[in-house]
Design a protein around this motif. Structure first.
Motif, PDB file in Angstrom:
ATOM      1  N   ARG A   1       0.829  -1.193   0.000  1.00 49.02           N
ATOM      2  CA  ARG A   1       0.000   0.000   0.000  1.00 49.02           C
ATOM      3  C   ARG A   1       0.877   1.261   0.000  1.00 49.02           C
ATOM      4  O   ARG A   1       0.578   2.246  -0.676  1.00 49.02           O
ATOM      5  N   HIS A   2       1.968   1.209   0.762  1.00 48.32           N
ATOM      6  CA  HIS A   2       2.867   2.365   0.817  1.00 48.32           C
ATOM      7  C   HIS A   2       3.527   2.621  -0.545  1.00 48.32           C
ATOM      8  O   HIS A   2       3.575   3.773  -1.016  1.00 48.32           O
ATOM      9  N   LEU A   3       4.025   1.574  -1.162  1.00 46.91           N
ATOM     10  CA  LEU A   3       4.708   1.741  -2.448  1.00 46.91           C
ATOM     11  C   LEU A   3       3.749   2.202  -3.537  1.00 46.91           C
ATOM     12  O   LEU A   3       4.139   2.976  -4.426  1.00 46.91           O
ATOM     13  N   ARG A   4       2.499   1.761  -3.467  1.00 42.23           N
ATOM     14  CA  ARG A   4       1.512   2.169  -4.467  1.00 42.23           C
ATOM     15  C   ARG A   4       1.308   3.684  -4.439  1.00 42.23           C
ATOM     16  O   ARG A   4       1.082   4.320  -5.472  1.00 42.23           O
ATOM     17  N   VAL A   5       1.416   4.282  -3.249  1.00 38.82           N
ATOM     18  CA  VAL A   5       1.166   5.720  -3.114  1.00 38.82           C
ATOM     19  C   VAL A   5       2.461   6.530  -3.174  1.00 38.82           C
ATOM     20  O   VAL A   5       2.520   7.570  -3.839  1.00 38.82           O
TER      21      VAL A   5
END
Length: 790
Positions: A277-281
């Protein structure tokens, strides 16, 4: 539900109502998730092996402020809200205080508007359902998921591969770099199930994401077609056992392995998920400490330190020092116990076999860690041995508490006393080398559940007297103190308590076929059965009181109902024996006409959140009698005091802080202090010394030991009582006389009805500080560095 009104049962009405309420949540939930990423908000991820959420219908309806609307909607259909909500199963996702604390924290995170995810395991059968037969505990699977869970959303598209076993290969990627590649022998999928967590007034909704284990290969078709129908499913059953039961017995090597598999399973799934989720954003793991806070609830998810390092180093090629800065900057750890056996450690051979890459990483972390220690304290081999992540004595083991400490930027205890003891005992040497690491965050409970919902009568009275602001701000309870002197208010307060006691008396009658007097003092001890919590001390005092009532019938005895509830761990044989003793004593006392109804003993089976919601508002006396220095905090003490119960307690855990806030005149303190307990243990003082000077205790022990309460097996309690004559590690013998005298002080206060009720009001007025909103605000400001909506 696909049923006509004529064919619908209570469970159908519950499900239909839950789905209708859920529809009011979904838009707010999705909006909260979207807004957190659009605003670039730092997210909190709370990792816990337990989330004891209880029933959620009333919780959600209350927080959405829809209770009266719902009652009005159901009434024309001939459906009673209070009846249908009883059809909701009690989610079996926890054991006791640890899991209930996690549930309170999730609710407070949402109520304070802090974007957060809770991560745990979706146990198909939870802890266990406690059935009592002739006083003996038997464990059965809890079937809470049998008829669907309307609050959860299956997310089959969110699944992460969790590896176990196999080997680690050194792969050269350049002349200067060798990368370690883990080839697991076995892979299990973690599949997400999401439950929305509704904050107060429905203004913010967070997510509780629980993981269910799913085999990649559900059926060996070739074996099935050859007639091996059971063997074809064997691998699937073994892999999916990970999410079947909470706390499987660890008495066998297979049980130990399953526990470690559970801990790594949910921790790895959580970290993979939050990293995704962090890398997606944000696109880069180096910003993780600025955008993510990971809280480890006890040592169960401590493997997160090694797993996050694996993700950074192995999967994303981040250099070691940078990866370590990311890991330590993101993770913080809550310690919940000073008990050595509860500070988990795992045999090194088990770790090497099940998690070979993580064992390599732990060795590396330990090497860097000890290099730092050696540089600062050259030649101190004792310190190196104490601080090593690997315990060398009695078989090499990985110390998970040590791993959590070195991998966290903050470590907190859960009461002022507990945090100080952490510095002096289990983490003494760590505190010496990192004096700023340990901080205190005294536990709290959510007042929405434990006052508003559990005790609507008292809540209504408080809102009338203090104004509606008391529903939003627990600090307003302080303004109740002057009303303790108002006889009219005390009478109304007492009337609410009496109604709650009548409801509990009716429940005891239904479940145990035992009549109890609502006018008697309801003396309550409800918690996990454990020797350090000292249910044994309570039941021995019950025997002493029973003997005194019979031998001195002319005295003005206060009528008492001793109420017990709690589960013993399946493999904790002595705790099970204490349950049996409680029942044996109850059988004798409750059937003896010479007692004239002045003393009753009730043990309510299958203790859970719903049962606690019945008992807590009805309690007069709250038993918080753990051996000093052994209870980290306690939260039952807070719930009971909030609802107007007076505490009978040792100077242990949060009892110390309750004493400070309610005043010494409104609590009954007894027993040895922490320092005195340690001194007696160091001196080798045995229980025989205390028994020798206490005629009353000697008679009680002789009666129990000789089989007065167990005529069918006169030797049943010989070893149990013998342990009190010997080392008496939990100081039952040493504290008995002080406890008995404190109980007589409680009797004297009870006889002064106005005085007791004044103290009850002052308890409710004094414990507003013990709100989980306050606790979470402290975590947010001092550990996680995230803003709080006030």
């Amino acid at each position: 539900m696909g049923k006509s009104r004529a064919g619908a049962r209570d469970r159908d009405w519950f499900l239909a109502t839950a789905y209708a309420v859920r529809n009011r949540v979904i838009d707010r939930w999705l909006e909260a998730t979207r807004a957190a990423y659009e605003n670039g908000a730092k997210q909190v991820y709370y990792l816990s092996l337990e989330f004891l959420v209880g029933r959620l219908l009333r919780d959600n309806v209350s927080n959405l402020r829809l209770t009266e609307t719902l009652r009005e909607a159901l009434a024309p259909l001939g459906v009673d809200f209070d009846t249908l909500r009883q059809a909701e199963p009690d989610a079996a996702l926890g054991n006791g205080g640890l899991g209930r604390l996690a549930a309170c924290f999730m609710e407070s995170l949402a109520s304070l508007g802090i974007p957060a995810f809770g991560y745990g395991i979706r146990y198909e059968h939870g802890l266990f359902r406690q059935i009592l037969r002739e006083g003996w505990q038997h464990e059965y699977p809890e079937d809470w998921l049998t008829f669907d869970n309307p609050w959860e959303f299956a997310r089959p598209e969110i699944a992460h591969d969790i590896g176990f076993g196999g080997s680690v290969e050194a792969v050269r990627v350049s002349e200067a770099e060798v990368r370690q590649v883990w080839h697991p022998a076995e892979t299990v999928q973690a599949v997400a199930y999401d439950t929305p967590v509704v904050g107060w007034r429905g203004e913010h909704v967070n997510t509780l994401r629980l993981w269910s284990a799913r085999a990649l290969d559900p059926l060996k078709l070739e074996a099935f077609n050859f007639g091996d129908h059971v063997g074809a499913l064997a691998d699937r059953m073994r892999q999916e056992a990970i999410s079947k039961v909470l706390y499987p017995s660890d008495e066998t090597p297979a049980g130990q392995e399953l526990r470690l598999r559970q801990e790594y399973f949910f921790t790895s799934a959580a970290l993979q998920d939050l990293v995704r989720r962090h890398l997606r954003v944000y696109g880069d793991l180096r910003s993780l400490p600025e955008k993510v806070a990971i809280q480890l609830n006890d040592t169960h998810p401590a493997i997160a330190v090694a797993e996050l390092m694996r993700i950074c180093v192995d999967l994303h090629g981040i250099p070691w020092d940078e990866a370590w800065a990311i890991t330590r900057g993101t993770i913080s750890y809550t310690n919940h116990t000073l008990l050595p056996e509860a500070l988990e450690s795992w045999p090194v051979p088990l770790m090497e076999r099940l998690l070979p890459r993580h064992m390599q990483l732990i060795y590396l972390i330990n090497a860097h860690h000890l290099d730092e220690v050696r540089a600062g304290h050259p030649g101190d081999n004792r310190l190196l041995a104490s601080l090593s992540l690997i315990e060398e004595g009695h078989g090499r083991r990985v110390r998970m508490g040590h791993l959590a400490f070195v991998g966290s930027h903050k470590v907190n205890g859960v009461s002022a006393l507990h945090s100080e003891l952490l510095k002096q005992t289990v983490f003494r040497d760590f505190h010496h080398i990192a004096p700023e690491r340990i901080t205190n965050k005294t536990n709290g409970v959510t007042f929405r559940r434990w006052l508003h919902q559990a005790n609507p009568g008292l809540t209504g009275l408080l809102a009338e007297v203090l104004g509606p602001r008391v529903l939003d701000d627990a600090g307003v309870l302080e303004q109740l103190a002057p009303h303790a002197a108002d006889a009219g208010f005390r009478d109304r307060f007492a009337a609410v308590k009496r109604a709650n006691k009548e409801a509990l008396a009716a429940l005891i009658r239904r479940q145990l076929d035992l009549r109890v007097d609502p006018g008697a003092m309801f003396d309550v001890q409800i918690k996990r059965i454990h020797e350090y919590k000292r249910q044994l001390l309570n039941i021995l005092e019950t025997v002493a009181l029973y003997d005194a009532i019979r031998s001195q019938p002319h005295l003005d005895w206060v009528p008492r109902v001793k109420i017990f509830a709690g589960k013993a761990a399946a493999s904790y044989h002595r705790a099970k024996l204490i349950i049996k003793l409680t029942h044996d004593v109850a059988r004798v006392v409750n059937s003896d006409p010479t007692v004239r109804g002045l003393l009753k003993v009730a043990f309510l089976p299958n203790y859970n959140v719903s049962l606690a919601e019945m008992i807590v508002p009805a309690a007069d006396l709250s038993e918080q009698i753990s051996t000093a220095g052994m209870e980290a905090s306690g939260t039952g003490n807070m719930k009971l005091a909030l609802n107007g119960a007076l505490t009978m307690g040792t100077l242990d855990g949060a009892n110390v802080e309750i004493l400070e806030r309610v005043g010494a005149d409104n609590i009954f303190i007894f027993g040895l202090t922490t320092d005195q307990v340690e001194a007696r243990r160091r001196d080798g003082t045995h229980g025989a010394a205390a028994i020798q000077v206490s005629h009353r205790l000697g008679e009680v022990l002789e009666a129990v030991e000789s089989g007065v309460f167990s005529p069918d097996d006169r030797g049943r309690y010989r070893d149990l009582i013998g342990s009190l004559r010997g080392h008496d590690y939990f100081m039952v013998s040493a504290d008995f006389d002080s406890y008995f005298e404190a109980q007589r002080r409680a009797d004297a206060r009870w006889r002064d009805g106005a005085g007791w009720m004044r103290s009850a009001v002052l308890n409710t007025a004094g414990v507003g500080w013990f709100s989980s909103d306050r606790t979470i605000a402290e975590y947010a400001e001092e550990i996680w560095r995230v803003p709080v909506r006030r």
